[in-house]
Design a protein around this motif. Structure first.
Motif, PDB file in Angstrom:
ATOM      1  N   PHE A   6       6.183  -5.931  -3.992  1.00 13.44           N
ATOM      2  CA  PHE A   6       4.713  -6.416  -4.429  1.00 13.44           C
ATOM      3  C   PHE A   6       3.631  -6.686  -5.100  1.00 13.44           C
ATOM      4  O   PHE A   6       3.151  -5.959  -6.146  1.00 13.44           O
ATOM      5  CB  PHE A   6       3.935  -5.894  -3.140  1.00 13.44           C
TER       6      PHE A   6
ATOM      7  N   SER B  69      -2.208  -1.632  14.807  1.00 13.57           N
ATOM      8  CA  SER B  69      -0.651  -2.152  14.582  1.00 13.57           C
ATOM      9  C   SER B  69       0.429  -3.402  15.733  1.00 13.57           C
ATOM     10  O   SER B  69       1.123  -3.698  15.726  1.00 13.57           O
ATOM     11  CB  SER B  69      -0.383  -1.311  13.974  1.00 13.57           C
ATOM     12  N   ARG B 227      -2.166  -3.773   8.882  1.00  7.46           N
ATOM     13  CA  ARG B 227      -0.975  -4.398   9.282  1.00  7.46           C
ATOM     14  C   ARG B 227      -0.705  -5.051   7.264  1.00  7.46           C
ATOM     15  O   ARG B 227       0.138  -5.716   7.163  1.00  7.46           O
ATOM     16  CB  ARG B 227      -0.870  -5.452  10.551  1.00  7.46           C
ATOM     17  N   GLN B 228      -1.489  -5.236   6.711  1.00  7.86           N
ATOM     18  CA  GLN B 228      -1.615  -5.314   5.369  1.00  7.86           C
ATOM     19  C   GLN B 228      -0.135  -4.392   4.708  1.00  7.86           C
ATOM     20  O   GLN B 228      -0.252  -5.411   3.764  1.00  7.86           O
ATOM     21  CB  GLN B 228      -2.892  -5.176   4.879  1.00  7.86           C
ATOM     22  N   TYR B 229      -0.343  -3.700   5.208  1.00 10.47           N
ATOM     23  CA  TYR B 229      -0.625  -2.338   4.864  1.00 10.47           C
ATOM     24  C   TYR B 229       0.757  -2.025   4.823  1.00 10.47           C
ATOM     25  O   TYR B 229       1.970  -1.927   4.235  1.00 10.47           O
ATOM     26  CB  TYR B 229      -0.864  -1.395   4.150  1.00 10.47           C
ATOM     27  N   LYS B 232       6.000  -4.408   4.483  1.00  6.21           N
ATOM     28  CA  LYS B 232       5.682  -4.867   3.012  1.00  6.21           C
ATOM     29  C   LYS B 232       5.562  -5.763   2.498  1.00  6.21           C
ATOM     30  O   LYS B 232       4.956  -6.380   1.083  1.00  6.21           O
ATOM     31  CB  LYS B 232       7.136  -4.483   2.575  1.00  6.21           C
ATOM     32  N   ASN B 234       3.099  -7.632   3.083  1.00  9.30           N
ATOM     33  CA  ASN B 234       1.473  -7.431   3.296  1.00  9.30           C
ATOM     34  C   ASN B 234       0.970  -7.164   1.859  1.00  9.30           C
ATOM     35  O   ASN B 234      -0.333  -6.931   1.982  1.00  9.30           O
ATOM     36  CB  ASN B 234       1.410  -7.986   4.387  1.00  9.30           C
ATOM     37  N   ARG B 235       1.750  -5.699   1.453  1.00  4.74           N
ATOM     38  CA  ARG B 235       1.310  -5.294   0.804  1.00  4.74           C
ATOM     39  C   ARG B 235       0.574  -5.735  -0.662  1.00  4.74           C
ATOM     40  O   ARG B 235      -0.607  -4.838  -1.044  1.00  4.74           O
ATOM     41  CB  ARG B 235       2.640  -4.393   0.737  1.00  4.74           C
ATOM     42  N   SER B 238      -3.344  -5.804  -0.070  1.00  3.78           N
ATOM     43  CA  SER B 238      -3.985  -4.793   0.474  1.00  3.78           C
ATOM     44  C   SER B 238      -3.768  -4.535  -1.291  1.00  3.78           C
ATOM     45  O   SER B 238      -5.341  -3.548  -1.377  1.00  3.78           O
ATOM     46  CB  SER B 238      -2.740  -3.817   1.164  1.00  3.78           C
ATOM     47  N   LEU B 239      -2.699  -4.361  -1.647  1.00  2.00           N
ATOM     48  CA  LEU B 239      -3.333  -4.051  -3.455  1.00  2.00           C
ATOM     49  C   LEU B 239      -4.483  -4.858  -4.035  1.00  2.00           C
ATOM     50  O   LEU B 239      -5.226  -4.363  -4.607  1.00  2.00           O
ATOM     51  CB  LEU B 239      -2.209  -3.872  -4.261  1.00  2.00           C
ATOM     52  N   PHE B 267      -5.768   4.862  -1.091  1.00  2.42           N
ATOM     53  CA  PHE B 267      -5.929   3.823  -1.271  1.00  2.42           C
ATOM     54  C   PHE B 267      -6.590   3.328  -2.465  1.00  2.42           C
ATOM     55  O   PHE B 267      -5.622   3.104  -3.616  1.00  2.42           O
ATOM     56  CB  PHE B 267      -5.471   2.298   0.035  1.00  2.42           C
ATOM     57  N   TRP B 271      -3.103   3.285  -4.855  1.00  9.86           N
ATOM     58  CA  TRP B 271      -3.182   2.402  -5.464  1.00  9.86           C
ATOM     59  C   TRP B 271      -3.810   2.284  -7.111  1.00  9.86           C
ATOM     60  O   TRP B 271      -3.302   1.111  -8.143  1.00  9.86           O
ATOM     61  CB  TRP B 271      -4.464   1.148  -5.027  1.00  9.86           C
TER      62      TRP B 271
END
Ligand code: SF4
Ligand code: SF4
Lengths: 108, 356
Positions: A6, B69, B227-229, B232, B234-235, B238-239, B267, B271
């Motif tokens: 990602f 979730s 759910r963003q994280y 996968k 959508n991850r 998140s980042l 995070f 991250w």
């Protein structure tokens, strides 16, 4: 460098001052659904054309509001005007009328 | 930052935080993310400041992660919440303090839902009786654990061994405060200072000698977003959220970040590793990252706790440069020793982010 599967997506920041509000105003006069849509996506979820193509009323409305008219037209190019989206819209938007208004505005 | 304006907002959003006698509930994930923070909270409130904070091993998660979730219905969550409140009542408490911001949001949302729909409250009371045979009760006050530390911040300052200042120059450290979204973005009146500029962490930093950094993306989400994280695909979103925050705060050169949520410090900390390894970018000095601390960890450091007893060795971003700035001594050899001197092993080192 590691590929985690990602990535950082580029910022989608929009400057709405750059969007030609005249188009949005004209379209909103033709169909006020452009203003009342809550982008819930019920229309897109129920669209039979959306299964095979990128047809999406929700995205088309957002595209117009964001000044991406060509994208809006493209997103509705496979619409069959079946009216399923009209039946599910929780805001009571006449989506067929909205789609036709959009096409009329840009395609004449 | 226009300080007068913020002071006005802060004074409009003050909430009542009882001084003592609390029923404490833990977070389901903080104990693995930041293992010593909750122990530090109990140690500070009970042993150092002499407050009555009770906890029972019979309490559970609030169900918030499953709720956000979309994997369990709201009525199930509300029954779990009702059970937690019933345990509080059973033990003779009426002030409820929780460690987690997600839980805090769930408790407040549940109480507001019951206030708006009394018939639903009656149904949940019935669910509780049938499933747990417990008496339904509601707390008089629900506060987040950071609210209580905020309330006690001056007492902590009075007992402080270290201030949040550069030990060499005497300058206040520049601190970014990051508040969990569910603290006051849903119900602004339930957070100290409201939603736009919550004062809860700012108050701590000011009381302990630091200086708050105001930067453009100050109120932006850390990127966890459930759910963003969890999904996968959508991850990347998140980042990208975290990346946006770091890009925005970078020019202000913050010394560290203080947080009050389970997800945010995790995070914002982890991250930084992913951004460094995938983009080659680091945000601290000389290839280091910006340390991210929980408010309990900051309070513990101020009070003179050993950094390794606070679990700071479990952070991705090395805290040593910050400890050096604060003039807090630490034993390098003991960094990876756990309770009773047990060797915890050495983590693999990233290629880009400097961690030693
Ligand atoms: S009218 Fe068009 S957009 Fe709406 S459901 Fe039918 S094909 Fe899809
Ligand atoms: S169903 Fe209606 S409100 Fe929802 S996105 Fe479609 S047009 Fe908008």
């Amino acid at each position: 460098m590691i590929d985690f599967g990602f990535h950082i997506t580029p910022s989608g920041t929009l400057n709405l001052d750059d969007v030609d509000q005249k188009t949005v105003d004209t379209l909103s006069r033709a169909d006020y659904g452009f203003r009342t849509c809550i982008a819930c996506g019920s229309c897109t979820a129920s669209c039979p054309a959306g299964v095979f193509s990128e047809t999406s009323v929700r995205q088309a409305i957002l595209s117009v509001l964001n000044g991406k008219d060509e994208k809006a037209l493209r997103l509705l190019s496979s619409c069959m005007l079946c009216g399923k989206c009209l039946m599910v819209c929780p805001r009571g938007i006449n989506t067929r009328h909205l789609i036709l208004s959009l096409q009329k505005q840009f395609e004449g | 930052m226009i300080y007068e304006g913020k002071r006005k907002i802060w004074s409009d959003y003050q909430k009542e935080i009882p001084d003592d006698h609390y029923f404490y509930v833990r977070s389901c994930i903080r104990q693995s993310f930041f293992p010593a923070s909750e122990a530090a909270f109990l140690n500070i409130t009970r042993n150092i400041l002499g407050r009555d904070v009770f906890e029972t091993e019979h309490h559970t998660t609030c169900g918030g992660i499953a709720y956000h979730s979309d994997t369990i219905p709201q009525e199930t969550v509300m029954t779990i919440v009702a059970r937690q409140f019933a345990l509080m009542h059973k033990h003779g408490y009426e002030n409820y303090v929780c460690s987690c911001i997600t839980s805090f949001g769930v408790y407040i949302e549940t109480l507001e839902t019951w206030r708006t729909f009394p018939e639903l409250e009656a149904k949940i009371a019935d669910n509780l009786r049938k499933t747990c045979n417990l008496e339904f009760a509601k707390p008089r006050f629900v506060v987040h654990a950071s609210d209580l530390i905020y309330k006690l911040r001056e007492e902590i300052a009075a007992k402080a061994k270290y201030k949040l200042v550069n030990a060499k120059t005497g300058e206040p450290l520049k601190v970014v405060e990051h508040i969990g979204c569910h603290y006051s973005k849903m119900f602004p009146s339930k957070g100290v200072g409201g939603a736009e500029y919550p004062y809860v962490l700012t108050g701590m930093i000011e009381a302990w000698g630091g200086e708050i950094v105001d930067y453009p993306e100050r109120r932006h989400c850390c990127g966890f977003g459930f759910r963003q994280y969890f999904i996968k695909g959508n991850r990347g979103y998140s980042l990208s959220n975290t990346h946006k925050k770091f890009e925005s705060m970078e020019p202000y050169e913050p010394d560290f970040i203080i947080t009050n949520c389970p997800g945010c410090p995790y995070f914002l900390d982890r991250w930084q590793y992913v951004i460094a390894e995938s983009e080659g970018k680091t945000y601290g000095k000389d290839g280091h990252g910006i340390p991210v601390l929980t408010y309990e960890e900051v309070a513990g450091l101020v009070l003179g706790f050993d950094p390794w007893d606070l679990g700071l060795q479990t952070h991705q971003v090395a805290v040593e440069p910050l400890l050096d700035k604060l003039g807090i001594p630490y034993d390098k050899e003991k960094k990876f020793l756990g309770a009773g001197g047990k060797d915890l092993g050495r983590p693999a080192l990233p290629s880009c982010l400097k961690c030693m």
